[in-house]
Design an enzyme around this catalytic site. Sequence first.
Site, PDB file in Angstrom:
ATOM      1  N   ASP A 118       0.841  -1.342   0.056  1.00 38.06           N
ATOM      2  CA  ASP A 118      -0.011  -0.018  -0.044  1.00 38.06           C
ATOM      3  C   ASP A 118       0.885   1.361   0.133  1.00 38.06           C
ATOM      4  O   ASP A 118       2.035   1.299   0.490  1.00 38.06           O
ATOM      5  CB  ASP A 118      -0.845   0.033   1.228  1.00 38.06           C
ATOM      6  CG  ASP A 118      -1.942  -0.940   1.111  1.00 38.06           C
ATOM      7  OD1 ASP A 118      -1.979  -1.789   0.252  1.00 38.06           O
ATOM      8  OD2 ASP A 118      -2.785  -0.682   2.037  1.00 38.06           O
ATOM      9  N   HIS A 122      -6.274   2.982  -4.089  1.00 41.51           N
ATOM     10  CA  HIS A 122      -6.026   3.112  -2.781  1.00 41.51           C
ATOM     11  C   HIS A 122      -6.324   4.679  -2.186  1.00 41.51           C
ATOM     12  O   HIS A 122      -5.938   5.299  -1.318  1.00 41.51           O
ATOM     13  CB  HIS A 122      -4.805   2.918  -2.171  1.00 41.51           C
ATOM     14  CG  HIS A 122      -4.619   2.654  -0.578  1.00 41.51           C
ATOM     15  ND1 HIS A 122      -5.516   1.882  -0.067  1.00 41.51           N
ATOM     16  CD2 HIS A 122      -3.529   3.122   0.258  1.00 41.51           C
ATOM     17  CE1 HIS A 122      -5.063   2.004   1.194  1.00 41.51           C
ATOM     18  NE2 HIS A 122      -4.097   2.550   1.526  1.00 41.51           N
ATOM     19  N   HIS A 139      -5.147   9.127   0.373  1.00 40.65           N
ATOM     20  CA  HIS A 139      -5.172   8.397   1.659  1.00 40.65           C
ATOM     21  C   HIS A 139      -5.865   8.877   2.651  1.00 40.65           C
ATOM     22  O   HIS A 139      -5.939   8.870   3.878  1.00 40.65           O
ATOM     23  CB  HIS A 139      -3.722   8.256   2.062  1.00 40.65           C
ATOM     24  CG  HIS A 139      -3.609   6.923   2.880  1.00 40.65           C
ATOM     25  ND1 HIS A 139      -4.290   6.765   4.103  1.00 40.65           N
ATOM     26  CD2 HIS A 139      -3.307   5.422   2.650  1.00 40.65           C
ATOM     27  CE1 HIS A 139      -3.916   5.564   4.548  1.00 40.65           C
ATOM     28  NE2 HIS A 139      -3.410   4.838   3.524  1.00 40.65           N
ATOM     29  N   TYR A 174      -6.975   2.825   5.474  1.00 40.69           N
ATOM     30  CA  TYR A 174      -7.207   2.609   6.815  1.00 40.69           C
ATOM     31  C   TYR A 174      -8.104   1.424   7.016  1.00 40.69           C
ATOM     32  O   TYR A 174      -8.545   1.092   8.151  1.00 40.69           O
ATOM     33  CB  TYR A 174      -7.673   3.989   7.590  1.00 40.69           C
ATOM     34  CG  TYR A 174      -6.842   4.975   7.469  1.00 40.69           C
ATOM     35  CD1 TYR A 174      -5.653   5.216   8.199  1.00 40.69           C
ATOM     36  CD2 TYR A 174      -7.262   5.971   6.819  1.00 40.69           C
ATOM     37  CE1 TYR A 174      -5.048   6.276   7.944  1.00 40.69           C
ATOM     38  CE2 TYR A 174      -6.627   7.099   6.664  1.00 40.69           C
ATOM     39  CZ  TYR A 174      -5.442   7.317   7.361  1.00 40.69           C
ATOM     40  OH  TYR A 174      -4.676   8.482   6.855  1.00 40.69           O
ATOM     41  N   HIS A 186       3.520  -2.502   3.252  1.00 42.53           N
ATOM     42  CA  HIS A 186       3.764  -0.914   2.641  1.00 42.53           C
ATOM     43  C   HIS A 186       4.828  -0.765   2.046  1.00 42.53           C
ATOM     44  O   HIS A 186       6.208  -0.866   2.696  1.00 42.53           O
ATOM     45  CB  HIS A 186       3.466   0.090   3.881  1.00 42.53           C
ATOM     46  CG  HIS A 186       2.146  -0.114   4.611  1.00 42.53           C
ATOM     47  ND1 HIS A 186       1.790  -0.902   5.449  1.00 42.53           N
ATOM     48  CD2 HIS A 186       1.157   0.928   4.511  1.00 42.53           C
ATOM     49  CE1 HIS A 186       0.480  -0.555   5.972  1.00 42.53           C
ATOM     50  NE2 HIS A 186       0.043   0.408   5.132  1.00 42.53           N
TER      51      HIS A 186
END
Length: 239
Positions: A47, A97, A101, A138, A188
């Site tokens: 991510d 994504h 964010h 999240y 990540h």
Amino acid sequence: MHRRLVISTIAATALCGTALAGAATSASAAPLAVDCRKVKCVALTFDDGPIADTRRLLRVLKDRNVKATFYVVGKNVQKNPSTVRTAALAGHQIGNHGWDHADLTKLSAAKVRSQLSRTDAAVKQATGKNPTTLRAPYGAHNATVRSVAGRPLVHWSIDTLDWKHRDTARLIRTVNAQTKPGDIVLLHDIHRTTVDAVPGIVNALKSRGYHFVTVDQLFAPGKLPAGKVTYHNRAAYRP
């Protein structure tokens, strides 16, 4: 005599061309698909990128013949389009994504749509294709997010907490200890320690017979339903 020589030359050229074409086809042929109903599979997902270090990760994955899924942030795609293009050309899956964010549950439907559409556009410009899955930042989702998404939401069954514990050895142990067939692992690529851990993760799981697949491959030949949240595919492998 001259005519015979010409014919022989043409035949030899044709034969050579056929051989070269065959070699090219063989070299460029796609690898056989992994059937996760018959073998142990795991999907590594990364991510928040791409960033500069994502290129190093792509080299690590290429050297080990590992496919993964990247859930990219739109504004980072805009800054690093060639990295996303390289990932897609290497056979990795690219997912959405969000643009920056943001917690999508705190936004209106119109703003959620903007987050996703801007990221889709950036990915399509870089790769020629729209992302077909979403990972909500999240892991936060609600009815509005699921409705606006218009595609499957793919979350995870193993949260490595690599953002919290910047410890390469710990990360390798965590993934190796927790992974079961059908798992989706959250990582990540924005953390150096995570990229450092990937060779160890791959070695550990390969020694246990795992195959590394994209999210779509994990669920093939089935298709994930739009607007639903998926965490793993425990039904994949039946020994």
